[in-house]
Design an enzyme around this catalytic site. Structure first.
Site, PDB file in Angstrom:
ATOM      1  N   ASP A 204       0.839  -1.184   0.000  1.00 54.93           N
ATOM      2  CA  ASP A 204       0.000   0.000   0.000  1.00 54.93           C
ATOM      3  C   ASP A 204       0.883   1.246   0.000  1.00 54.93           C
ATOM      4  OD1 ASP A 204      -2.630   1.275   0.338  1.00 54.93           O
ATOM      5  OD2 ASP A 204      -1.892   1.818   2.326  1.00 54.93           O
TER       6      ASP A 204
ATOM      7  N   GLU B 181       2.035  -0.211  -4.910  1.00 50.86           N
ATOM      8  CA  GLU B 181       0.998   0.709  -5.371  1.00 50.86           C
ATOM      9  C   GLU B 181       1.661   2.021  -5.776  1.00 50.86           C
ATOM     10  OE1 GLU B 181      -3.018   3.087  -3.870  1.00 50.86           O
ATOM     11  OE2 GLU B 181      -1.577   2.323  -2.403  1.00 50.86           O
TER      12      GLU B 181
ATOM     13  N   ASP C 271     -10.138   1.642  -4.907  1.00 53.58           N
ATOM     14  CA  ASP C 271      -9.902   3.082  -4.814  1.00 53.58           C
ATOM     15  C   ASP C 271     -10.483   3.866  -5.983  1.00 53.58           C
ATOM     16  OD1 ASP C 271      -8.482   3.159  -2.376  1.00 53.58           O
ATOM     17  OD2 ASP C 271      -6.641   2.525  -3.376  1.00 53.58           O
TER      18      ASP C 271
END
Length: 655
Positions: free
Chosen positions: A354, A383, A457
């Protein structure tokens, strides 16, 4: 007249793309004879960690190399060339200078990789990514299919759970709209749960196998007190609502039996304030860093004034940032018995990181060492929303892809290119954006790119393709929206095109759970609904199954080169080539049928997926339709097969 330079054409630059340190790269430029050039130079500048220093490089950061006159191109142009060898991993900018009759001239980069003559030496430059020759990435992901699951919303077993905190709202209305309204204090709690769990997921592995899934990516599964679980409460414990340690191990075993590996989500830039480590809410016995500076976790955090003023992720006080270079934190996560290695030892296939751009380089270096020490074939995927090869975060340039940090990244640039093209963008612009990544990323990174068109997201892919843009409108508006019948019909057509591109571009497609079923929704939390078991769009689901079978039986999609073939305003086609194996993908996003010329190798080939057809050397595509075809080594002429075996891209005159 030939262009003066083209970084995507082997006549000008060879080999194509990112290169290992020590690999000679051949450059050629083609200058007008009337320029009166008496000398030409290749200029190479090693990119600085601080991008501000690029404007005024110091020491040996900027080098100039004299090029050699190499003959005429007809009567009006002449060639100059040079071999250049980058001696160390890094990011390099390059451009060209020429001494002309009227003074110095320069070649500056255009968006499509070609060059233009200018009198200003400050124009845009080309990028050469140079990686560690020892850089290796796991081979098992190449050619496969990823599937992302938001654990609470995929499938529930109904198995009773122990130790579930009493302050959770347990929903019985599977498929209901996720809670989004603030409470009486104006806070969105994210504390409603639909009960998806490990056993429910295990019971649906056969369904994933039918889709051809080879890697299952799970959003966070560790104990946390929000349904998204990005506010970790305890890295050492699985969230009790998901099940037990044995349930998790059972999932790993069952997944392995059907050829699926499991990728975990590592949230290492921050913890929850409601955690064993910080314990602001006092849920745990303590002592947490919020409770006393004597806490063993105090050094993990940065306080401006203890206890209420501290660094928090994007200012969210419920997510205090950690100091990833703190020795105690690093040992807790990266030590031999730390969290990262322990889960790999249990059978996890690797970690998705993340907000990788918020993790410092030193931490990423150590994380890679820990992961590869435990299992050299474990995956480390970050990410990153932008081009990860030249990403700048917090004032310095990152080195994710040079061989000592990440194996690959989430591929948001491809998502943007796909969605923009299908919503009315130009096919030529699509190719420019795809080739930027293909040119800049090392091939071992490229083969493992996580190619997505939707995630937890973002808006659901079908909503992004056919719905009214949210354009900053709030959750009250988003909650009330659904596609009209006309929008949904168009969205389903575009989903077929988007997924055809997603499945055939370099990298690995990652399906966000429910996209294959036609799930709708704007951003968080509306993109995080429950999977509609029994209510899927049957046609779209069958399309994804066919894509899965195609992908797993097309060797050119594993590591094959990418070659654009043709483009009009609304249509395009390209091929993937690996030795004699080829795959062709053509997509028409427009409202009228179109025809595209193909290379001789594709004459008479049969379309295996989509409504297009090949007649002679022409691909015919109906409106809002596509075509995918494959050739094996025996189908292509020997000369064509040899040309396609290079891991390169060559510019077609029609693009």
């Amino acid at each position: 007249m030939l262009p003066p330079f083209d970084s995507r054409n082997l006549h000008y630059r060879s080999p194509f793309g990112a290169q290992p340190a020590g690999q000679a790269v051949f450059f050629r430029i083609c200058l007008p004879r009337e320029l009166g050039c008496t000398a030409a130079r290749l200029c190479v500048q090693r990119a600085a960690e601080d991008p501000a220093e690029d404007a005024c490089p110091a020491g040996d950061a900027l080098q100039r190399f004299s090029m050699f006159w190499a003959g005429m191109e007809g009567d009006r142009q002449e060639w100059w060339d040079i071999h250049y060898v980058p001696d160390a991993p890094g990011l390099y900018w390059y451009w060209f200078e020429a001494d002309a009759a009227e003074g110095a001239r320069f070649l500056a980069r255009l968006p499509d990789g070609t060059g233009t003559l200018t009198g200003d030496g400050a124009g845009p430059r080309w990028q050469l990514t140079c990686y560690d020759p020892a850089f290796r990435t796991p081979g098992w992901l190449a050619g496969g299919i990823m599937y992302q699951v938001f654990p609470d919303r995929f499938a529930r077993s109904g198995k009773p759970k122990e130790g579930v905190p009493a302050d959770r709202v347990l929903r019985e209305d599977w498929g209901g709209q996720p809670a989004w309204r603030p409470d009486e204090r104006g806070v969105v709690r994210n504390n409603d749960y639909f009960g998806g769990d490990f056993k429910g997921l295990e019971s649906r592995l056969d369904r994933l196998a039918e889709l051809g899934v080879t890697c299952l990516y799970l959003n966070p599964v560790f104990e946390a007190h929000s349904n998204h679980r990005y506010d970790t409460a305890d890295y050492t414990r699985l969230d009790p609502l998901l099940g037990t340690e044995e349930d998790f191990l059972s999932l790993l075993r069952a997944a392995a039996q059907v050829g699926i590996r499991v990728l975990l989500d590592g949230v290492f830039s921050h913890t929850g304030s409601d955690s064993v480590y910080f314990n602001r809410e006092g849920r745990y016995p303590g002592p947490g860093a919020y409770q006393t500076p004597a806490s063993p976790y105090f050094s993990w955090y940065t306080f401006d004034r203890w206890p209420d003023q501290y660094d928090a992720w994007w200012g969210f006080v419920t997510m205090p940032e950690v100091n990833e270079n703190d020795p105690a934190f690093r040992e807790y996560l990266l030590g031999e018995d730390g969290v990262v290695r322990r889960r790999l030892r249990q059978g996890a296939a690797g970690w998705r990181l993340d907000v990788a751009d918020e993790l410092p380089d030193e931490f990423l270096d150590g994380l890679r060492r820990a992961v590869k020490a435990e299992n050299p074939e474990a995956l480390l995927l970050g990410e990153v929303w932008e081009d990860a090869s030249n990403k700048i975060s917090y004032g310095h340039r990152r080195r994710y892809l040079l061989g000592r940090q990440l194996d690959s990244v989430m591929n948001y640039p491809f998502r943007g290119a796909i969605l923009d093209f299908l919503r009315g963008g130009k096919a030529a612009d699509f190719f420019i954006r795809i080739l930027d990544v293909v040119e800049n990323y090392p091939p071992q990174v490229l083969r493992g790119l996580m190619n997505l068109i939707g995630t937890h997201d973002t808006e659901r892919a079908i909503t992004a393709l056919a719905g009214e843009p949210a354009e900053g409108r709030g959750r009250d508006w988003q909650a009330a929206q659904s596609l009209t019948p006309e929008q949904r019909a168009q969205g389903l057509r575009r989903m077929r095109l988007a997924s055809a591109l997603q499945y055939t571009l370099p990298g690995v497609p990652c399906v966000y759970y429910g996209d294959e079923a036609g799930m709708e929704g704007y951003r968080d939390p509306f993109c995080r609904g429950c999977y509609p078991w029994g209510g899927e769009d049957a046609g779209l689901l069958q399309w994804y199954r066919r894509l899965g079978r195609l992908r797993l039986n097309a060797p050119a999609l594993r590591e094959g080169g990418f070659r654009p073939l043709a483009a009009t305003q609304d249509a395009l086609c390209y091929e993937r080539v690996d030795g004699g194996a080829r795959l062709l993908c053509g997509v028409n996003a427009g409202g009228e049928g179109t025809a595209l010329r193909l290379p001789e190798a594709w004459r008479g080939a049969t379309v295996s997926l989509g409504g297009g057809r090949i007649e002679g050397d022409t691909l015919f595509l109906p409106p809002e339709d596509c075509a995918v075809a494959t050739l094996t080594a025996g189908d292509a002429p020997p000369a064509e097969a040899a040309e396609g075996s290079r891991q390169t891209v060559e510019r077609d005159a029609g693009i």
